[in-house]
Design a protein around this motif. Sequence first.
Motif, PDB file in Angstrom:
ATOM      1  N   LEU A  95       0.863  -1.177   0.000  1.00  0.00           N
ATOM      2  CA  LEU A  95       0.000   0.000   0.000  1.00  0.00           C
ATOM      3  C   LEU A  95       0.898   1.224   0.000  1.00  0.00           C
ATOM      4  O   LEU A  95       1.777   1.350   0.840  1.00  0.00           O
ATOM      5  N   ARG A  96       0.645   2.145  -0.934  1.00  0.00           N
ATOM      6  CA  ARG A  96       1.456   3.354  -0.988  1.00  0.00           C
ATOM      7  C   ARG A  96       0.548   4.553  -1.222  1.00  0.00           C
ATOM      8  O   ARG A  96      -0.243   4.570  -2.173  1.00  0.00           O
ATOM      9  N   ARG A  97       0.690   5.546  -0.354  1.00  0.00           N
ATOM     10  CA  ARG A  97      -0.133   6.736  -0.482  1.00  0.00           C
ATOM     11  C   ARG A  97       0.325   7.608  -1.628  1.00  0.00           C
ATOM     12  O   ARG A  97       1.516   7.788  -1.855  1.00  0.00           O
ATOM     13  N   VAL A  98      -0.617   8.145  -2.367  1.00  0.00           N
ATOM     14  CA  VAL A  98      -0.402   9.271  -3.266  1.00  0.00           C
ATOM     15  C   VAL A  98      -1.423  10.321  -2.857  1.00  0.00           C
ATOM     16  O   VAL A  98      -2.381  10.018  -2.137  1.00  0.00           O
ATOM     17  N   SER A  99      -1.234  11.555  -3.290  1.00  0.00           N
ATOM     18  CA  SER A  99      -2.164  12.599  -2.865  1.00  0.00           C
ATOM     19  C   SER A  99      -3.573  12.251  -3.328  1.00  0.00           C
ATOM     20  O   SER A  99      -3.815  12.017  -4.508  1.00  0.00           O
ATOM     21  N   GLY A 100      -4.477  12.173  -2.376  1.00  0.00           N
ATOM     22  CA  GLY A 100      -5.872  11.900  -2.693  1.00  0.00           C
ATOM     23  C   GLY A 100      -6.200  10.438  -2.872  1.00  0.00           C
ATOM     24  O   GLY A 100      -7.340  10.107  -3.210  1.00  0.00           O
TER      25      GLY A 100
END
Length: 529
Positions: A382-387
């Motif tokens: 799982l990797r966050r990106v903006s939004g």
Amino acid sequence: MPRALLSVTDKTGLADFAAGLVEVGYELISTGGTLRHLRDAGLPALGIEEVTGFPEMLDGRVKTLHPKVHGGLLGRTDLPEHAAAMAEHDIQPIDLVCVNLYRFEEAAAKGLPEAETVEQIDIGGPSMLRSAAKNYERVAVVTDAEQYDDVLAKLKAGGLSVDDRRILAASAFATTAAYDAAIAGWFVEQTADADADEEAGETADDAAFPARLSPSFEKRTDLPYGENPHQRAAFFVEPHPGPETLAAAEQLHGKGLSYNNLLDLDAARALIREFDAPACAVLKHTNPCGCAEHEDPVTAFQRAYAGDPVSAFGSIIAVNRPVTAALAEAICETAGFVEALLAPGFDDDALDLLTSRPVWKKNVRLMSLPGLLDAAPVTTDLRRVSGGLLVQDRDEAAVDPAEWECKTDRQPTAAERADLIFAQRVVKHLKSNAICYVKDRQLVGAGAGQMSRLDSAKIAAEKADGRAAGGACGSDAFFPFRDGVDAAAAAGVTAIVQPGGSKRDDEAIAAANEHGLAMLFTGRRHFRH
């Protein structure tokens, strides 16, 4: 007299908590095994059927789902119409709820039969938690034994404030959200497995990821800061992490772990799991700067550290064998400043040695992970990106040389093939664009994180400083031009392993043939951004 409804699966500390409630004037209501537990402790408690006038039924599936329970929790006694309705239907207020839920996550983790797992889905518990938490201005909701002492202390000191109850309500909603997420995830897995078993397999790919994702993690500890001092950070763990995961590691010695330490340790853990023979990996900023495989663990360490001793300053070291006194002695003599050492275990003599040397005595973190080499299920990144959030399968596929294809006139020798296999295991853990040079199962040069593969090849050659002669080159992706092959040949390597797949593969193959290199295609790319 205020009322408290207690219904818990984990009865740790419950009797003392309930006794404290009685001491401050609460009447106790309880269900099933919790009721028996309270009465066995000599505490007065009403059974739930005495409150509802309705027996527990359907093997306990229905006991608290009743207006006299939820009316007692949701009713706002400050509103005349609520008070009138409660009086008309003989609903008494319930002022405190203490509930923890059926152990669904444990059942799912054990792989119990589907019918048994479904029975561990709690319905009444989450319903009571939500009702009580919604009415937090009047009702206190307790979800964890760790809250018992604080709640009791405040009740004895005059009562819980609205702010106190709001904090408890937030914890309750977080609990039910995590619980529901675990259940939803389990159902998605069952659906995906069923689809995969179908002959046609038409929907298996579509079912790989759900339409809605609600990951759930529990905070283990706050961290001093994030990647930089101005960033806040914490370490959260998934429910029931596997024995091979970083979350299962035990710190035996040293300073507290930082955000960057944890990132580096996980990268080291992933790399060292690639090897069956004794091996050592030295990592800096999640990239391998040294790695070696040898039948003797001490030699494996010495060769790994010698790969790039300058970069190894302030590194993370990982080994896939327990640390013996001999290995500890070698590490103390060779390594300078080291952030952490990860291993499946530490002999007592090794621990004594590592924790008594002045340079290691206070700071170096010793991490024991007995399940380091245990088999692991397919998991997701799982990797966050903006939004949003990017989700993918982890790149944990084992290196399989049987699938490789030689594309050049010359086949690799046995020694070259061993180095090619080693190079492929290492290069998949370097940041793209990644090139590594290997000689005798020792990483002698690495180029990583460059915008050009040619630059990575040149950096790796500079690191190797002539030691790659007669060795192998690993590339995480194809060579877009022949210049990378030319650079590898100039560094002295005699064999290359790469995925292939470029429209200029023929040029790369021709270059390899011109230099007399053996080149194998794996058909599998290993980008790591």
